[in-house]
Scaffold this motif. Structure first.
Motif, PDB file in Angstrom:
ATOM      1  N   SER A  57       9.407  26.908 -21.225  1.00  0.00           N
ATOM      2  CA  SER A  57      10.753  27.417 -21.485  1.00  0.00           C
ATOM      3  C   SER A  57      11.799  26.527 -20.828  1.00  0.00           C
ATOM      4  O   SER A  57      11.617  26.079 -19.690  1.00  0.00           O
ATOM      5  N   TYR A  58      12.901  26.304 -21.549  1.00  0.00           N
ATOM      6  CA  TYR A  58      14.013  25.513 -21.023  1.00  0.00           C
ATOM      7  C   TYR A  58      15.335  26.188 -21.360  1.00  0.00           C
ATOM      8  O   TYR A  58      15.564  26.610 -22.493  1.00  0.00           O
ATOM      9  N   SER A  59      16.199  26.275 -20.360  1.00  0.00           N
ATOM     10  CA  SER A  59      17.508  26.890 -20.562  1.00  0.00           C
ATOM     11  C   SER A  59      18.377  26.026 -21.457  1.00  0.00           C
ATOM     12  O   SER A  59      18.257  24.795 -21.480  1.00  0.00           O
ATOM     13  N   VAL A  60      19.270  26.681 -22.182  1.00  0.00           N
ATOM     14  CA  VAL A  60      20.202  25.985 -23.065  1.00  0.00           C
ATOM     15  C   VAL A  60      21.451  25.621 -22.285  1.00  0.00           C
ATOM     16  O   VAL A  60      22.032  26.459 -21.590  1.00  0.00           O
ATOM     17  N   ALA A  61      21.886  24.372 -22.390  1.00  0.00           N
ATOM     18  CA  ALA A  61      23.105  23.918 -21.720  1.00  0.00           C
ATOM     19  C   ALA A  61      24.319  23.970 -22.626  1.00  0.00           C
ATOM     20  O   ALA A  61      25.457  23.972 -22.148  1.00  0.00           O
ATOM     21  N   SER A  62      24.097  24.011 -23.930  1.00  0.00           N
ATOM     22  CA  SER A  62      25.213  23.973 -24.875  1.00  0.00           C
ATOM     23  C   SER A  62      25.822  25.359 -25.047  1.00  0.00           C
ATOM     24  O   SER A  62      25.129  26.371 -24.898  1.00  0.00           O
ATOM     25  N   PRO A  63      27.110  25.425 -25.393  1.00  0.00           N
ATOM     26  CA  PRO A  63      27.739  26.707 -25.680  1.00  0.00           C
ATOM     27  C   PRO A  63      27.364  27.173 -27.078  1.00  0.00           C
ATOM     28  O   PRO A  63      26.891  26.378 -27.904  1.00  0.00           O
ATOM     29  N   PRO A  64      27.578  28.443 -27.386  1.00  0.00           N
ATOM     30  CA  PRO A  64      27.244  28.939 -28.726  1.00  0.00           C
ATOM     31  C   PRO A  64      27.964  28.197 -29.848  1.00  0.00           C
ATOM     32  O   PRO A  64      27.438  28.105 -30.961  1.00  0.00           O
ATOM     33  N   SER A  65      29.148  27.670 -29.577  1.00  0.00           N
ATOM     34  CA  SER A  65      29.926  26.991 -30.611  1.00  0.00           C
ATOM     35  C   SER A  65      29.397  25.600 -30.959  1.00  0.00           C
ATOM     36  O   SER A  65      29.803  25.013 -31.954  1.00  0.00           O
ATOM     37  N   ASP A  66      28.495  25.064 -30.150  1.00  0.00           N
ATOM     38  CA  ASP A  66      27.934  23.738 -30.394  1.00  0.00           C
ATOM     39  C   ASP A  66      26.962  23.821 -31.568  1.00  0.00           C
ATOM     40  O   ASP A  66      26.073  24.668 -31.570  1.00  0.00           O
ATOM     41  N   PRO A  67      27.094  22.963 -32.567  1.00  0.00           N
ATOM     42  CA  PRO A  67      26.158  23.018 -33.700  1.00  0.00           C
ATOM     43  C   PRO A  67      24.740  22.600 -33.327  1.00  0.00           C
ATOM     44  O   PRO A  67      23.801  22.886 -34.079  1.00  0.00           O
ATOM     45  N   LEU A  68      24.573  21.923 -32.192  1.00  0.00           N
ATOM     46  CA  LEU A  68      23.254  21.511 -31.727  1.00  0.00           C
ATOM     47  C   LEU A  68      22.866  22.292 -30.476  1.00  0.00           C
ATOM     48  O   LEU A  68      23.727  22.816 -29.765  1.00  0.00           O
ATOM     49  N   VAL A  69      21.580  22.365 -30.220  1.00  0.00           N
ATOM     50  CA  VAL A  69      21.057  22.995 -29.001  1.00  0.00           C
ATOM     51  C   VAL A  69      20.761  21.892 -27.993  1.00  0.00           C
ATOM     52  O   VAL A  69      20.023  20.948 -28.293  1.00  0.00           O
ATOM     53  N   GLU A  70      21.340  22.003 -26.808  1.00  0.00           N
ATOM     54  CA  GLU A  70      21.134  20.998 -25.770  1.00  0.00           C
ATOM     55  C   GLU A  70      20.231  21.552 -24.678  1.00  0.00           C
ATOM     56  O   GLU A  70      20.496  22.625 -24.118  1.00  0.00           O
ATOM     57  N   LEU A  71      19.168  20.827 -24.388  1.00  0.00           N
ATOM     58  CA  LEU A  71      18.253  21.175 -23.310  1.00  0.00           C
ATOM     59  C   LEU A  71      18.262  20.065 -22.266  1.00  0.00           C
ATOM     60  O   LEU A  71      18.371  18.889 -22.608  1.00  0.00           O
ATOM     61  N   PHE A  72      18.132  20.451 -21.002  1.00  0.00           N
ATOM     62  CA  PHE A  72      17.995  19.477 -19.924  1.00  0.00           C
ATOM     63  C   PHE A  72      16.629  19.705 -19.289  1.00  0.00           C
ATOM     64  O   PHE A  72      16.325  20.808 -18.841  1.00  0.00           O
ATOM     65  N   VAL A  73      15.804  18.663 -19.283  1.00  0.00           N
ATOM     66  CA  VAL A  73      14.416  18.794 -18.847  1.00  0.00           C
ATOM     67  C   VAL A  73      14.169  17.916 -17.628  1.00  0.00           C
ATOM     68  O   VAL A  73      14.409  16.705 -17.667  1.00  0.00           O
ATOM     69  N   GLU A  74      13.684  18.532 -16.568  1.00  0.00           N
ATOM     70  CA  GLU A  74      13.259  17.772 -15.389  1.00  0.00           C
ATOM     71  C   GLU A  74      11.801  17.373 -15.570  1.00  0.00           C
ATOM     72  O   GLU A  74      10.949  18.206 -15.891  1.00  0.00           O
ATOM     73  N   ARG A  75      11.498  16.093 -15.361  1.00  0.00           N
ATOM     74  CA  ARG A  75      10.130  15.609 -15.536  1.00  0.00           C
ATOM     75  C   ARG A  75       9.275  15.983 -14.331  1.00  0.00           C
ATOM     76  O   ARG A  75       9.585  15.607 -13.199  1.00  0.00           O
ATOM     77  N   LEU A  76       8.214  16.715 -14.578  1.00  0.00           N
ATOM     78  CA  LEU A  76       7.247  17.070 -13.542  1.00  0.00           C
ATOM     79  C   LEU A  76       5.977  16.267 -13.781  1.00  0.00           C
ATOM     80  O   LEU A  76       5.483  16.201 -14.910  1.00  0.00           O
ATOM     81  N   ASP A  77       5.423  15.657 -12.734  1.00  0.00           N
ATOM     82  CA  ASP A  77       4.274  14.772 -12.904  1.00  0.00           C
ATOM     83  C   ASP A  77       3.096  15.463 -13.563  1.00  0.00           C
ATOM     84  O   ASP A  77       2.345  14.833 -14.319  1.00  0.00           O
ATOM     85  N   ASP A  78       2.914  16.752 -13.286  1.00  0.00           N
ATOM     86  CA  ASP A  78       1.790  17.471 -13.869  1.00  0.00           C
ATOM     87  C   ASP A  78       2.221  18.356 -15.038  1.00  0.00           C
ATOM     88  O   ASP A  78       1.480  19.237 -15.476  1.00  0.00           O
TER      89      ASP A  78
END
Length: 232
Positions: A57-78
């Motif tokens: 699961s990843y939280s959405v960073a974009s607002p509802p008005s954004d036509p695209l969905v923006e995700l920010f993902v932190e890379r975990l080694d495992d």
């Protein structure tokens, strides 16, 4: 106020940025997208050639008005999913997503809120800040965020522009020396009628929630989203 989760569908990667080391910011064109609320998240599911699947699961960073969905993902080694998203994914790639999910941690955009985030826990709060800016309701939000250093804080420039109180634990920031979040940092941000939204690691979320309750917030007015081995 809730938004019903959509079924599994296809997301096409429209944009890829790596604004911070060991992270990736993805812009997704989601087929048959259901409008989300600020604070909700998506589940990303990857399927290998042998049929093995992994999801995260990843939280959405974009607002509802954004036509695209923006995700920010932190890379975990495992991390089976995060390593693929951070290291392999390119524009034009596709994978499965389901969302938006979550009603408890969603801001309605109409009532005052105090947002408290640690590290990548700021991501859903950024969606709230962006929504407030898009709707002209910035006066409803007060924001405090924490990171090891300013360089490690996602969306640092945007949060600073929104007037967030920024705390860093490994270096001084402005006139404030390095240090963890305290009640003194939160007290000036308190306003009557606020709901508090807290997001971060399990330890950060627990500490921030305790501080808010000690300041007088009713436990029912503190909504928490946490991540990590003991996260939800």
């Amino acid at each position: 106020m809730t938004s019903p989760p959509g079924p599994w569908t296809t997301a096409t990667v429209s944009g890829v940025r790596r604004p911070l080391p060991r992270s990736v910011q993805l812009r997704l064109d989601v087929a048959d997208r259901v409008d989300h609320l600020p604070g909700q998240h998506y589940v990303v599911r990857l399927t290998a050639e042998d049929g093995y699947t992994a999801q995260r699961s990843y939280s959405v960073a974009s607002p509802p008005s954004d036509p695209l969905v923006e995700l920010f993902v932190e890379r975990l080694d495992d991390g089976e999913v995060s390593t693929y998203l951070a290291d392999v994914v390119e524009p034009g790639d596709t994978f499965e997503v389901r969302g938006p999910i979550g009603g408890w941690f969603a801001w309605d955009g109409e009532t005052p809120a105090l947002l408290v985030g640690g590290g990548t826990g700021v991501v859903p709060l950024v969606a709230m800040v962006r929504h407030a800016r898009a709707t002209g309701t910035e006066d409803l939000l007060r924001v405090a965020v924490s990171a090891r250093t300013l360089a490690e804080l996602p969306y640092a420039d945007e949060l600073q522009a929104a007037g967030a109180v920024i705390l860093t634990t490994r270096e001084a920031h402005g006139i404030r020396p390095a240090g963890r979040l305290t009640a003194a940092d939160l007290l000036p941000l308190w306003e009557p009628g606020q709901t508090a939204f807290v997001c971060g690691s399990a330890g950060f979320a627990r500490t921030a929630s305790d501080l808010l309750v000690d300041l007088g917030f009713a436990p029912s007015a503190v909504r928490v989203e946490q991540f990590g081995p003991s996260g939800s």
